[in-house]
Design a protein around this motif. Structure first.
Motif, PDB file in Angstrom:
ATOM      1  N   UNK A  74       1.255  -1.148   0.098  1.00 21.27           N
ATOM      2  CA  UNK A  74       0.450   0.069  -0.519  1.00 21.27           C
ATOM      3  C   UNK A  74       1.013   1.502  -0.126  1.00 21.27           C
ATOM      4  N   UNK A  75       2.072   1.170   0.616  1.00 17.19           N
ATOM      5  CA  UNK A  75       2.744   2.360   0.795  1.00 17.19           C
ATOM      6  C   UNK A  75       4.219   3.036   0.148  1.00 17.19           C
ATOM      7  N   UNK A 113       3.510   4.531 -11.466  1.00 17.91           N
ATOM      8  CA  UNK A 113       1.738   3.646 -11.131  1.00 17.91           C
ATOM      9  C   UNK A 113       0.923   4.124 -10.931  1.00 17.91           C
ATOM     10  N   UNK A 169      -1.623   4.791  -7.809  1.00 17.16           N
ATOM     11  CA  UNK A 169      -1.517   5.136  -6.439  1.00 17.16           C
ATOM     12  C   UNK A 169      -1.878   3.486  -5.813  1.00 17.16           C
ATOM     13  N   UNK A 170      -1.023   3.065  -5.331  1.00 20.87           N
ATOM     14  CA  UNK A 170      -1.807   1.627  -4.435  1.00 20.87           C
ATOM     15  C   UNK A 170      -3.117   2.635  -3.521  1.00 20.87           C
ATOM     16  N   UNK A 171      -2.552   3.074  -3.119  1.00 21.14           N
ATOM     17  CA  UNK A 171      -3.656   3.466  -1.827  1.00 21.14           C
ATOM     18  C   UNK A 171      -5.174   3.735  -2.461  1.00 21.14           C
ATOM     19  N   UNK A 172      -5.240   4.195  -3.370  1.00 17.41           N
ATOM     20  CA  UNK A 172      -6.434   4.251  -4.750  1.00 17.41           C
ATOM     21  C   UNK A 172      -7.354   3.287  -5.315  1.00 17.41           C
TER      22      UNK A 172
END
Lengths: 417, 417
Positions: free
Chosen positions: A72-73, A287, A289-292
């Motif tokens: 995630x971060x 990339x 955003x893995x949070x999004x």
């Protein structure tokens, strides 16, 4: 300062102009905005979606806490991290079989369009076709690449196949190479028109025989008015990798996540077109955003990867609003005509006077109602007596009030004539 | 399929190649990755940052709950929503006075680079200069625009001003128009070199007299090794809007947010260059996820908008790691030389043998240690006996072990010679 000339192009300035008019009149009723309803926006959903995605990583994927934190971060995979969930969604809702590696998760559908056009623009003779009237985003993305967009008539069937053949041939005769046709086969923006099943099949055949790709954009497909079976997407019918499917979660999950995707399963060398798009993406946004992505992933997980099921309330809102809008038009505009779409957000109203940005500015300041002049979707080459009305982000009370204001505008115009 | 030829360019393929080697050897110790330390990653931070930003909107900005939901979940302003917090951060940490409207919040610094290059590429003769060795991201972004990147020697001062003048003049003699010089003035990637104050002033003068812009990228500036005062950024010294400042939060806030920004306060018509960049962004990614921006905004708010204060632990990690790395090199490589940077993530090791991707693959598979061949930062035109070592994402235990493995690789090479 000497800047990229396309910055002065209507494709890049028109959105700004329309937004500025809207910003100057925040109290106006907006039939202009194509954004989704905010009626069920809820802050707690965001953290719950994140938690759901975290739980999935821990329990289904067997991640450790450190692996979850890293996913995630930290910087992430350029192709995306929720590709398996997107693939499941495509299967569940659309009957599309797409491998996770054929998918690139993008910063909204807009980045997906840019990546595809960038890949296809191999030489200065490469051009893209688009059904006109056309969503301005695809024209804008093409402008960033100095890539011409050749219009193809929509007509009542959503794409005029005879005109398509004419445009293909005349482009080739002019030394151009048409690489693809962009279209929204279901409840198109702005026309509201959908392709029937026969037209879909004929279009796929034509793409094969004339050797071009189909760029299928499908932001509104879930929102049909009736309760009939939704027709298959072009991608679901595509047996020979002619279709690049452009996916958006803006209308079906969370616009603020800015997550979209592209399915590009076309073979390229020993790999797939998706791998090439990822290479381009690594130099554009690195990339998504893995949070999004986790926010969207969590929403998918909560609904068994079905956005049909996730959007039951929203679909009902759009159905209700569209019916109110169409009924309201009928009682107020006896001498105008309008489209009656079978779903989506947009109705096109045709009138017997000139419709331009000055009229919109007048409408906003004097009558407190916003809409979109259709000429923006024709690159200025049409639509001068049409306006687009969106029903997606108005309340039921605003619709009759907004239409009353629109009727007052029309009276104004008639008095002045 | 006929695709964009630059897809085969080393600038676009090298990152993939390096990532693939790394993925094949997940257990290898990585001096290759320039990603930030994961030591203090914590999932709960994410939701706490979101909550902090929400509280700020409610209490400081007086938003209603519905307005908060709209700001986080709906489509947002193309220029960004945390611009005021970014401006405060620039003032607090860098002494840079930037108005919120001169800032565009982007999908990482990579999108900022692309937008700036797109705006400056007005004609086919427009080119960009870059201090070589060069961060591959800027070369890749330029490739997407077919925009040439002309190298300028770094030298011990971080930019060889004589060579810069030579390159400017020979470019102009060849009919090219150099629009800007890209550089990382502080702890450059990959060289680790910083510009001293006099060089900064001379560079700014030269930019004015020779009429070009400076694209200042500053991802590592906060991470100095000593405890001396940090030198001012070029932007802080810039009294005539010669500097476009490229900002990253990937190393200082949360990489997974994919949030960066650009300060572009140059006057354009009646507005600012930032407005033009936003127009381009509206056709590339529409807007940066407000959820991702809220994560960064919340972290800024928790630390009084100071990333120096937010990164006390991380800065200590990088100082500790750099010292371990430099000391470890001294005891193991008596015949090699290396840079001794005053901060940042990167050390360049110069050896007396050929360094290429094949050697890296051998190093990974036989010795379990990863690093980056320097030729990637010279576009293949240099660096063939250098390798870059990053200290940012290794543990203290991995550093001596990794260096032992690197020494074993060197012994291998010597035996084979």
């Amino acid at each position: 300062m000497n800047l990229f000339p396309a910055l002065a192009d209507p494709a890049l300035t028109s959105m700004n102009l329309l937004n500025e008019i809207a910003e100057r009149h925040p109290a106006a009723i907006s039939f202009a905005a194509g954004r989704p309803t905010e009626e069920h926006f809820c802050y707690d959903d965001l953290t719950r979606y994140l938690d759901a995605y975290r739980t999935y990583l821990l329990q289904d994927k067997g991640y450790t806490d450190a692996q979850v934190n890293r996913e995630l971060m930290q910087y992430g995979r350029t192709q995306g991290v929720i590709n398996d969930l997107v693939a499941r969604n495509l299967l569940v809702d659309e009957g599309i079989t797409a491998s996770p590696e054929s998918i690139v998760v993008t910063v909204g559908c807009q980045e997906a369009m840019f990546l595809v056009l960038r890949a296809l623009r191999a030489t200065p003779s490469d051009v893209v076709l688009a059904v006109a009237p056309t969503y301005v985003g695809v024209v804008g993305a093409a402008r960033l690449l100095d890539m011409p967009v050749l219009p193809v008539r929509s007509g009542p069937s959503g794409v005029d196949l005879d005109d398509l053949v004419t445009q293909l041939r005349s482009a080739r005769a002019a030394g151009l190479r048409p690489r693809a046709l962009y279209l929204i086969p279901e409840f198109a923006n702005p026309s509201g028109v959908s392709l029937d099943l026969e037209t879909r099949h004929r279009l796929l055949s034509l793409a094969a025989s004339e050797d071009f790709l189909l760029l299928e954009d499908n932001p509104y497909g879930l929102f049909q008015r009736g309760f009939t079976t939704r027709p298959p997407t072009l991608k679901a019918l595509d047996s020979s990798s002619r279709v690049i499917y452009l996916g958006s979660f803006a209308k079906t999950a969370v616009p603020g996540a800015r997550v979209g995707y592209v399915v590009a399963d076309q073979p390229v060398g020993t790999g797939l077109l998706s791998f090439e798009l990822a290479k381009l993406k690594s130099m554009l946004t690195v990339n998504t955003s893995p949070i999004a992505q986790a926010v969207v992933g969590g929403k998918l997980l909560e609904h068994g990867c079905s956005l049909v099921s996730a959007n039951v309330r929203e679909a009902a809102i759009y159905r209700r609003n569209m019916t109110l809008l169409l009924n309201g038009l009928a009682t107020r505009f006896p001498s105008a005509t309008w489209t009656v779409p079978s779903g989506g957000f947009f109705v096109v109203l045709s009138v017997d006077f000139h419709v331009d940005d000055a009229l919109l500015a007048h409408s906003a300041s004097r009558h407190g109602v916003l809409w979109t002049p259709m000429h923006h979707f024709y690159g200025g080459a049409g639509g001068h007596n049409q306006l687009r009305l969106s029903c997606s982000s108005v309340t039921p009370a605003q619709i009759p009030e907004g239409l009353d204001r629109l009727a007052a505008l029309v009276s104004d115009v008639r008095r002045a004539a």
